[in-house]
Motif scaffolding. Structure first.
Motif, PDB file in Angstrom:
ATOM      1  N   ALA A   1       0.817  -1.216   0.000  1.00  0.00           N
ATOM      2  CA  ALA A   1       0.000   0.000   0.000  1.00  0.00           C
ATOM      3  C   ALA A   1       0.851   1.267   0.000  1.00  0.00           C
ATOM      4  N   ALA A   2       2.018   1.224   0.630  1.00  0.00           N
ATOM      5  CA  ALA A   2       2.891   2.410   0.645  1.00  0.00           C
ATOM      6  C   ALA A   2       3.392   2.749  -0.749  1.00  0.00           C
ATOM      7  N   HIS A   3       3.425   1.769  -1.656  1.00  0.00           N
ATOM      8  CA  HIS A   3       3.855   2.013  -3.028  1.00  0.00           C
ATOM      9  C   HIS A   3       2.725   2.564  -3.894  1.00  0.00           C
ATOM     10  N   CYS A   4       1.508   2.549  -3.380  1.00  0.00           N
ATOM     11  CA  CYS A   4       0.365   3.003  -4.175  1.00  0.00           C
ATOM     12  C   CYS A   4       0.209   4.526  -4.168  1.00  0.00           C
ATOM     13  N   VAL A   5       0.932   5.210  -3.278  1.00  0.00           N
ATOM     14  CA  VAL A   5       0.880   6.669  -3.197  1.00  0.00           C
ATOM     15  C   VAL A   5       1.925   7.240  -4.135  1.00  0.00           C
ATOM     16  N   PRO A   6       1.556   8.175  -5.017  1.00  0.00           N
ATOM     17  CA  PRO A   6       2.547   8.756  -5.932  1.00  0.00           C
ATOM     18  C   PRO A   6       3.722   9.372  -5.179  1.00  0.00           C
ATOM     19  N   ARG A   7       4.906   9.238  -5.724  1.00  0.00           N
ATOM     20  CA  ARG A   7       6.119   9.647  -5.036  1.00  0.00           C
ATOM     21  C   ARG A   7       6.111  11.128  -4.664  1.00  0.00           C
ATOM     22  N   GLY A   8       5.563  11.976  -5.515  1.00  0.00           N
ATOM     23  CA  GLY A   8       5.586  13.408  -5.248  1.00  0.00           C
ATOM     24  C   GLY A   8       4.503  13.906  -4.322  1.00  0.00           C
ATOM     25  N   GLU A   9       3.618  13.010  -3.858  1.00  0.00           N
ATOM     26  CA  GLU A   9       2.475  13.466  -3.058  1.00  0.00           C
ATOM     27  C   GLU A   9       2.866  13.868  -1.648  1.00  0.00           C
TER      28      GLU A   9
ATOM     29  N   TRP B   1       8.029  12.224   1.931  1.00  0.00           N
ATOM     30  CA  TRP B   1       8.685  10.913   1.969  1.00  0.00           C
ATOM     31  C   TRP B   1       9.108  10.573   0.540  1.00  0.00           C
ATOM     32  N   SER B   2      10.385  10.423   0.301  1.00  0.00           N
ATOM     33  CA  SER B   2      10.882  10.352  -1.072  1.00  0.00           C
ATOM     34  C   SER B   2      11.225   8.947  -1.534  1.00  0.00           C
ATOM     35  N   TYR B   3      11.054   7.942  -0.673  1.00  0.00           N
ATOM     36  CA  TYR B   3      11.475   6.585  -1.021  1.00  0.00           C
ATOM     37  C   TYR B   3      10.285   5.659  -1.239  1.00  0.00           C
ATOM     38  N   ARG B   4       9.367   6.057  -2.113  1.00  0.00           N
ATOM     39  CA  ARG B   4       8.226   5.198  -2.435  1.00  0.00           C
ATOM     40  C   ARG B   4       8.660   3.943  -3.188  1.00  0.00           C
ATOM     41  N   ASP B   5       9.895   3.927  -3.675  1.00  0.00           N
ATOM     42  CA  ASP B   5      10.409   2.748  -4.367  1.00  0.00           C
ATOM     43  C   ASP B   5      11.178   1.822  -3.430  1.00  0.00           C
ATOM     44  N   ALA B   6      11.316   2.190  -2.150  1.00  0.00           N
ATOM     45  CA  ALA B   6      11.984   1.306  -1.188  1.00  0.00           C
ATOM     46  C   ALA B   6      11.081   0.121  -0.860  1.00  0.00           C
TER      47      ALA B   6
END
Length: 460
Positions: free
Chosen positions: A359-367, A370-375
């Protein structure tokens, strides 16, 4: 801070003000990490936002440094400042859960246990950490991850708004429509932009969860991690498990024959509708790494899971930690994990890998900031011990562990796992290309860098 300034502060502010000459000073300056021994000139226990605004105004007028303390869990001790003023939010601990609106409002001094009890009473929860004495303020402003992250995202993904006292004493409410840049920055940018006196979070349906603990001999650390790195990213969102290396504590539910033994393991949480069946599913999944030497599974109220480590990790221990994000766990990294798992220096020292995917990956990175949506994992290496004489030992193990693992990381870390001695480059690495936008927001809301006792982002 001289005595005349302190006496003037005590007269001017409504909340209790404690200083070096007071009987309760040492208790008032104590924080979770006993390795921190800072001596503020004054500790102001604020009762409400007006108290906070008055304290900020007084500090600015008298050129006194400000630190802000919520739950006091900051590993580097950033809730205290030598000679300056600590704004202590602990009296601001009210929580109100509204089941009809599915939101909860929490004061800046609320701890996770307070939040969990209020939301649990209405059959809900907000994603947070794994120790119930953690303050919601520092955790949320850093991003916040825990047992519910794979199902419902980070803590900041449920943050709907925040009441903030700014550096000039102004009180504002930040949300999607009001002060949107500040709202964006608060969701992961730490305590750089003001003092958050209350948070409004979305609640999610959570009541009883499936819980499991599985342990294997420390000699199998790399082997179990090899299975874990393949299983966890493909698991359903309702399954969560953080990996750990540890010395087994001499307490239930662990049998006496494994007390004190070094092991690796996974702490599991299942948020599906059938908690009992979910717990069994967790044990079945863990068999994929080979039969554990210890396995426990049971349905459990969510607040009980959140408080499960409280007695093991009470306030007053020596702590030193560092962290990193990982998008993959390479074979060479598994060898490092094996080496340092076998070299755990004290009974409480540990390493954790927390999943921050699904679910943490479902939020767009720029929203959010927190800059590590790909972690995929947030790692932490924590040297812990009750004895101050072991402070150097646990720090050396932690730093050496981090030094060998860092080349396999993504370069940055969860900001709440960054030490005070790691430098500005580590802060920049934590925010990557979000750093410049955060610096612009800082220029707007705190151009003089009044709030700098933190993992600081300087105004651009």
């Amino acid at each position: 801070m001289d005595r005349a300034t302190f006496d003037e502060m005590r007269t001017a502010l409504r909340g209790p003000v404690t200083g070096p000459g007071d009987e309760d000073y040492d208790r008032a300056r104590a924080v979770y990490n006993a390795m921190i021994d800072k001596r503020p000139g004054a500790i102001v226990r604020c009762r409400d936002a007006q108290d906070v605004a008055a304290a900020v105004g007084f500090a600015r007028e008298h050129d006194v440094e400000i630190a802000v303390r919520g739950g006091g869990h900051s590993g580097p001790g950033l809730g205290l400042v030598d000679g300056g003023m600590t704004i202590d939010l602990s009296p601001m601990d009210s929580v109100h859960a509204d089941p009809d609106a599915a939101v909860v409002r929490a004061g800046g001094g609320v701890q996770l246990g307070d939040l969990d009890r209020a939301t649990h009473a209405v059959g809900a929860a907000t994603p947070a950490g794994i120790v119930s004495t953690t303050g919601i303020g520092g955790l949320a402003l850093g991003g916040g991850h825990g047992y519910l992250t794979r199902r419902y995202g980070l803590t900041v993904d449920s943050l709907l708004g925040a009441d903030v006292v700014l550096a000039d004493g102004t009180q504002v409410t930040a949300g999607p429509a009001d002060h949107p840049d500040l709202y964006w920055a608060l969701r992961g940018g730490g305590g750089n932009f003001g003092v958050v006196t209350s948070f409004t979070f979305r609640m999610h349906p959570v009541h009883t969860v499936g819980v499991a603990l599985t342990l294997w001999p420390v000699e199998r650390t790399a082997e179990v991690l090899d299975w874990y790195r393949g299983f966890m990213p493909r698991a359903p969102q309702e399954m969560y498990g953080f990996f750990a290396v540890l010395a087994v504590p001499p307490a239930p539910p662990f049998p006496q024959e494994i007390h004190g033994k070094k092991m690796c393991g996974v702490v599991w949480c299942h948020t599906g509708d059938d908690a009992d069946g979910g717990a069994r599913d967790l044990l079945d999944a863990a068999e994929g790494a080979g039969r554990p030497v210890f396995a426990f599974a049971a349905p459990m109220p969510y607040p009980a899971l959140q408080g499960m480590f409280d007695e093991l990790l009470p306030p007053g221990l020596q702590w030193y930690w560092r962290g990193d994000f990982f998008d993959t766990l390479r074979d060479a990294a598994l060898e490092v994990e094996q080496k340092y798992a076998e070299a755990i220096p004290t009974g409480l020292s540990t390493m954790h890998l927390y999943p921050v995917d699904a679910a943490a990956h479902c939020v767009p990175r720029g929203e959010t900031a927190w800059s590590y949506r790909d972690a995929v994992w947030s790692g932490v290496y924590a040297g812990i011990d009750p004895d101050p004489l072991n402070a150097g030992v646990i720090k050396r193990w932690c730093v050496d562990f981090w030094n060998e693992m860092h080349p396999y990381s993504m370069g940055g870390a969860y900001v709440n796992f960054v030490g005070a001695d790691e430098g500005t480059d580590r802060v920049r690495a934590t925010y990557r290309d979000h750093y410049d936008r955060l610096a612009r927001v800082k220029r707007t809301y705190d151009p003089d860098n009044v709030f700098h006792v933190n993992q600081n982002i300087e105004p651009s």
